[in-house]
Design a protein around this motif. Structure first.
Motif, PDB file in Angstrom:
ATOM      1  N   SER A  55      32.243  39.295  31.651  1.00  0.00           N
ATOM      2  CA  SER A  55      31.487  39.790  32.879  1.00  0.00           C
ATOM      3  C   SER A  55      33.003  39.208  33.767  1.00  0.00           C
ATOM      4  O   SER A  55      33.669  37.863  33.536  1.00  0.00           O
ATOM      5  CB  SER A  55      31.074  38.630  32.987  1.00  0.00           C
ATOM      6  N   HIS A  56      33.471  39.620  34.636  1.00  0.00           N
ATOM      7  CA  HIS A  56      33.785  39.635  35.990  1.00  0.00           C
ATOM      8  C   HIS A  56      34.017  39.709  37.144  1.00  0.00           C
ATOM      9  O   HIS A  56      34.359  39.660  38.865  1.00  0.00           O
ATOM     10  CB  HIS A  56      34.930  41.150  35.968  1.00  0.00           C
ATOM     11  N   VAL A  57      32.716  39.173  37.661  1.00  0.00           N
ATOM     12  CA  VAL A  57      31.997  39.179  39.004  1.00  0.00           C
ATOM     13  C   VAL A  57      32.645  38.475  39.400  1.00  0.00           C
ATOM     14  O   VAL A  57      32.291  38.355  40.908  1.00  0.00           O
ATOM     15  CB  VAL A  57      30.254  38.692  38.830  1.00  0.00           C
ATOM     16  N   ILE A  58      33.308  36.978  39.255  1.00  0.00           N
ATOM     17  CA  ILE A  58      34.110  35.535  40.176  1.00  0.00           C
ATOM     18  C   ILE A  58      34.528  36.554  40.624  1.00  0.00           C
ATOM     19  O   ILE A  58      35.444  35.915  41.760  1.00  0.00           O
ATOM     20  CB  ILE A  58      33.966  34.575  39.287  1.00  0.00           C
ATOM     21  N   GLN A  59      35.712  37.093  39.518  1.00  0.00           N
ATOM     22  CA  GLN A  59      36.898  37.708  40.013  1.00  0.00           C
ATOM     23  C   GLN A  59      36.553  39.023  41.221  1.00  0.00           C
ATOM     24  O   GLN A  59      37.371  38.632  42.227  1.00  0.00           O
ATOM     25  CB  GLN A  59      37.589  38.196  38.914  1.00  0.00           C
ATOM     26  N   GLN A  60      36.061  39.692  41.110  1.00  0.00           N
ATOM     27  CA  GLN A  60      35.172  40.310  41.629  1.00  0.00           C
ATOM     28  C   GLN A  60      34.592  39.752  43.193  1.00  0.00           C
ATOM     29  O   GLN A  60      35.306  40.731  44.262  1.00  0.00           O
ATOM     30  CB  GLN A  60      34.372  41.278  40.992  1.00  0.00           C
ATOM     31  N   ALA A  61      33.745  38.914  43.615  1.00  0.00           N
ATOM     32  CA  ALA A  61      33.875  38.621  44.253  1.00  0.00           C
ATOM     33  C   ALA A  61      35.105  37.373  45.356  1.00  0.00           C
ATOM     34  O   ALA A  61      35.284  38.007  46.734  1.00  0.00           O
ATOM     35  CB  ALA A  61      32.746  36.947  44.565  1.00  0.00           C
ATOM     36  N   GLY A  62      35.767  36.790  44.552  1.00  0.00           N
ATOM     37  CA  GLY A  62      37.457  36.566  44.991  1.00  0.00           C
ATOM     38  C   GLY A  62      38.463  37.849  45.729  1.00  0.00           C
ATOM     39  O   GLY A  62      38.498  37.297  46.569  1.00  0.00           O
ATOM     40  N   ASN A  63      37.910  39.208  44.923  1.00  0.00           N
ATOM     41  CA  ASN A  63      38.699  39.962  45.296  1.00  0.00           C
ATOM     42  C   ASN A  63      38.278  40.505  46.977  1.00  0.00           C
ATOM     43  O   ASN A  63      38.728  41.364  48.077  1.00  0.00           O
ATOM     44  CB  ASN A  63      38.914  41.615  44.794  1.00  0.00           C
ATOM     45  N   ARG A  64      37.283  39.488  47.459  1.00  0.00           N
ATOM     46  CA  ARG A  64      36.759  40.839  49.064  1.00  0.00           C
ATOM     47  C   ARG A  64      37.406  40.078  50.091  1.00  0.00           C
ATOM     48  O   ARG A  64      37.532  40.822  50.904  1.00  0.00           O
ATOM     49  CB  ARG A  64      34.675  39.649  48.967  1.00  0.00           C
ATOM     50  N   VAL A  65      37.340  38.688  49.775  1.00  0.00           N
ATOM     51  CA  VAL A  65      38.969  38.258  50.895  1.00  0.00           C
ATOM     52  C   VAL A  65      39.487  39.899  51.215  1.00  0.00           C
ATOM     53  O   VAL A  65      41.187  39.852  52.037  1.00  0.00           O
ATOM     54  CB  VAL A  65      39.812  36.441  50.396  1.00  0.00           C
ATOM     55  N   LEU A  66      40.518  40.024  49.809  1.00  0.00           N
ATOM     56  CA  LEU A  66      41.764  41.013  49.413  1.00  0.00           C
ATOM     57  C   LEU A  66      41.037  42.430  51.085  1.00  0.00           C
ATOM     58  O   LEU A  66      42.404  42.639  51.503  1.00  0.00           O
ATOM     59  CB  LEU A  66      42.048  41.389  48.666  1.00  0.00           C
TER      60      LEU A  66
END
Length: 320
Positions: free
Chosen positions: A298-309
């Motif tokens: 699961s990479h959902v937290i990393q994915q959500a963090g990339n929203r800022v970028l």
């Protein structure tokens, strides 16, 4: 780029996407390493965020991205902070709506250098929803660039995030990416799925969409992407599994009762040790099992963090 409503806004004059998409991905990568490297570029500028619907990741990531660029942020919820807006032309406004979008958008445009709008569909009238009256009303009347924070049909900031996440995690040149429908307790928009299908067609991958019969996405957005109604067959050897529920496009707004489409550890074993993605929020043990969400796949937290970028790269490109 003078607005960011869909993937079409990053096309070059000849209709290509590759170079402009690469530039956005590269800019996101640079912000991942140095989030404040352009902290002066937005000084003296204001971004207005207008939410017609609830938001956690979209709101916080866009505010954070704007602040990283040195911008001032005004954020409003239409249900509490403003007047009910009318979007249709020629309406006799003697009922609930107190202000027309023509005036509201124009006024907000005088206060802000950039506007970002979030507005969900009703899921009752497909023609009305797919006309995108809210987002198009702001584009037509604001007089400043507009960013789509999720509209009735599309969610381009999420999709740019997804492309970046897949590109960052991929171990091969052309990964197999599967967008799979999953169960939900209520009707959800098609916007994330539409947008993901639209953007991934401009990224070098092998994309498959899998959903139950009757839940095919609009041809306008899925194009010629392979659609499979056998989830297990579609998941076989996948490198990425993007999980998302959407309500029906044909029998518009219906939910569907297919509990066996839930993503389980057994289904993930069919894949090539695939990375699991989901835009969040996710209903545990309805859409995806705990065993999968809490696993190393699961990479959902990393994915959500990339929203800022994603938000920061888009805002910087526009205000430059």
């Amino acid at each position: 780029m003078d607005k960011f409503i869909s993937v079409a806004d990053i096309a070059d004059p000849l209709g290509g996407y590759g170079e402009n998409l690469k530039q956005l991905l590269d800019l996101m990568g640079s912000y991942q390493k140095q989030p404040l490297k352009d902290s002066e570029i937005g000084r003296g500028k204001t971004i207005g965020l207008l939410f017609f619907n609830p938001s956690l990741r979209t709101r916080m990531s866009t505010i954070k991205a704007s602040q990283n660029l040195g911008m001032q942020v005004i954020s409003m919820n239409t249900s509490n902070d403003g007047w009910a807006l009318e979007t249709a032309d020629g309406t006799v406004m003697d009922q609930g709506s107190a202000e027309h979008i023509k005036e509201a958008a124009a006024v907000m445009g005088t206060y802000c250098d950039l506007l970002a709008i979030r507005s969900f569909p009703s899921l009752k009238d497909r023609k009305s929803d797919y006309a995108e009256q809210v987002i198009n009303g702001f584009v037509a009347n604001a007089g400043v660039p507009v960013i789509n924070l999720e509209s009735a049909t599309l969610h381009p900031l999420q999709s740019l995030t997804d492309v970046f996440t897949i590109d960052s995690l991929s171990k091969k040149d052309k990964p197999k990416v599967v967008l799979t429908w999953a169960p939900h307790v209520k009707a959800l928009p098609q916007s994330v799925a539409n947008s993901f299908a639209e953007w991934m067609q401009h990224y070098d991958c092998d994309l498959t969409i899998t959903n139950p019969p009757g839940f095919d996405l609009s041809k306008k957005y899925r194009g010629d992407v392979t659609v499979m109604h056998d989830q297990d067959a579609a998941l076989k050897d996948a490198d990425f599994v993007y999980v998302k529920n959407w309500s029906a496009f044909e029998d518009y707004g219906t939910v569907g009762d297919f509990p066996d489409w839930r993503i389980t550890a057994e289904k993930m074993k069919l894949t090539n040790d695939a990375a699991l993605l989901h835009c969040l929020p996710v209903r545990r043990n309805v859409v995806i099992d705990d065993a999968v969400l809490d696993s190393e796949q699961s990479h959902v937290i990393q994915q959500a963090g990339n929203r800022v970028l994603a938000a920061q790269a888009v805002i910087k490109t526009i205000i430059s």
